[in-house]
Scaffold this motif. Sequence first.
Motif, PDB file in Angstrom:
ATOM      1  N   GLN A  48      10.067 -14.822 -80.595  1.00 16.69           N
ATOM      2  CA  GLN A  48      10.002 -13.903 -81.396  1.00 16.69           C
ATOM      3  C   GLN A  48       8.917 -13.002 -81.474  1.00 16.69           C
ATOM      4  O   GLN A  48       8.810 -11.850 -81.834  1.00 16.69           O
ATOM      5  N   VAL A  49       7.669 -13.499 -80.752  1.00 15.19           N
ATOM      6  CA  VAL A  49       6.558 -12.698 -80.619  1.00 15.19           C
ATOM      7  C   VAL A  49       6.649 -11.416 -79.678  1.00 15.19           C
ATOM      8  O   VAL A  49       6.337 -10.277 -80.288  1.00 15.19           O
ATOM      9  N   PRO A  50       7.476 -11.582 -78.556  1.00 14.02           N
ATOM     10  CA  PRO A  50       7.714 -10.192 -77.798  1.00 14.02           C
ATOM     11  C   PRO A  50       8.721  -9.474 -78.653  1.00 14.02           C
ATOM     12  O   PRO A  50       8.619  -8.362 -78.290  1.00 14.02           O
ATOM     13  N   LEU A  51       9.404 -10.075 -79.324  1.00 15.13           N
ATOM     14  CA  LEU A  51      10.507  -9.037 -80.162  1.00 15.13           C
ATOM     15  C   LEU A  51       9.741  -8.146 -81.288  1.00 15.13           C
ATOM     16  O   LEU A  51      10.155  -7.179 -81.599  1.00 15.13           O
ATOM     17  N   CYS A  52       8.474  -8.380 -81.507  1.00 19.07           N
ATOM     18  CA  CYS A  52       7.689  -7.511 -82.429  1.00 19.07           C
ATOM     19  C   CYS A  52       7.371  -6.340 -81.630  1.00 19.07           C
ATOM     20  O   CYS A  52       7.067  -5.221 -82.424  1.00 19.07           O
ATOM     21  N   ARG A  53       7.385  -6.267 -80.372  1.00 16.67           N
ATOM     22  CA  ARG A  53       7.336  -5.043 -79.610  1.00 16.67           C
ATOM     23  C   ARG A  53       8.730  -4.462 -79.117  1.00 16.67           C
ATOM     24  O   ARG A  53       8.624  -3.551 -78.293  1.00 16.67           O
ATOM     25  N   CYS A  54       9.779  -5.130 -79.681  1.00 19.77           N
ATOM     26  CA  CYS A  54      11.161  -4.486 -79.502  1.00 19.77           C
ATOM     27  C   CYS A  54      11.250  -3.018 -79.495  1.00 19.77           C
ATOM     28  O   CYS A  54      10.509  -2.392 -80.517  1.00 19.77           O
ATOM     29  N   SER A  55      12.041  -2.248 -78.832  1.00 21.64           N
ATOM     30  CA  SER A  55      12.209  -0.761 -78.947  1.00 21.64           C
ATOM     31  C   SER A  55      12.588  -0.228 -80.305  1.00 21.64           C
ATOM     32  O   SER A  55      12.607   0.736 -80.467  1.00 21.64           O
TER      33      SER A  55
END
Lengths: 364, 95
Positions: A169-176
């Motif tokens: 989920q941490v990388p999804l905080c930068r989801c487009s």
Amino acid sequence: MYGNDFAEPDDPGAGPLNAADGGAVEAAAAHVDTKAQQGLETFDAIIAADQRIEPRDAMPEEYRQTLIRQIAQHAHSEIIGMQPEGNWITRAPSLRRKAILIAKVQDEAGHGLYLYSAAETLGIDREELLDRLHTGKQKYSSIFNYPTLTWADCGAIGWLVDGAAIMNQVPLCRCSYGPYARAMIRTCKEESFHQRQGFELLWELMRGTPEQQAMAQDATNRWWWPALAMFGPRDTGEHAVTGGHTEQSMAWGIKRFSNDDLRQKFVDMTVPQAQRLGVKIPDPDLKWNAERGHYDFGEIDWDEFWRVIKGDGACNSARIERRVTSHQQGAWVREAAAAYAAKQRQRAGAGAQAGAADGEGSAA
Amino acid sequence: MSEGTLPLFEVFVRAKRGLSHVHVGSVHAPDATMAVRNARDLYTRRQEGVSIWVVAASDIVASSPDEKDSFFDPAGDKIYRHPTFYDVPEDVEYL
């Protein structure tokens, strides 16, 4: 609690993973007018600049559908994820543990609602999403089809399952997609508590009686492999499962790392924690590889993984049955609230009319 | 009674005194009063706010992204609205 997106290779409901495979692009292209074309050029420019797409922006239909499927699956996972731990609320061993567990399960409901809220910005209705979950048209994470057999399982879920979820989920905080990214920021802030309470629970057991230590080890043994499988099929190297979503999702900035990269990060993070905890990770192939600077680990039982996704896990039918039953049993609450609201509106309307007849307008 | 989706409300939270309300997400509720309560349970479980606004999503009027360029263009050529537009002697202080 969870944020990956993958589908069975033969799941017709999943649609083509790459738009180019399904002819959807060609079909759509025939109808694209100049204005929509300009909108999509703007979309491409925003993605290229690593900025965020917002709900009313023009976007390719495949982007929209991919996000609806992923966010919905993520939301479903959160609310189904209430069940394995909810199973232990009445039997938590102390008032402290009970209060913690209730708060955690409530958080899972909250995460589901953040995500449904984000999905709805893509133009899909909440009831429709729940219907797709209840009828099996959309999936949730297979991890929740494993049973919570002992109290230590609540610790293993927090430590391993929520630990893996954070990694996802941490990388999804930068989801487009802006609303999804914002929902993930909110969720990640809360996940840290989930992981730490799980670790602490196991930490206490490991400093307890031999029976308690054995219970913690047993829970670790049962949750380790399913937690690794949460990252999804292999998507890099020679063993990559073809037809996955990774490539397209990465091009669109929905996904930032491959499943395999995230899984490796999780293993590297968790092994030292297990050592400190004093539990043994149930993988004879697990060893530090100085050359790679990472831990090597054994192969996941992918047959089991696909079996559980397709419905043959220990708890698949029980989870959905419980979900549908509780939705049905809650119907009277929703109906009563709606009836009350309708009555209030009616009274307000009648009052306004009466007021107007008396010559007392809203100025009163 | 048919069971459709309850109305959608957008939620705005003031994190602390002195700050504006900021959009945080949405909730479904039969009416605005319940929406405030639902928003309290969903968006302020950890004291993230001291005040909540809810607005029926259907009542929000927004500018259209389609006319983004023409809508915001008029500000584009008025650079004299920015303080850095002006040439003033460098040795004048507090300007």
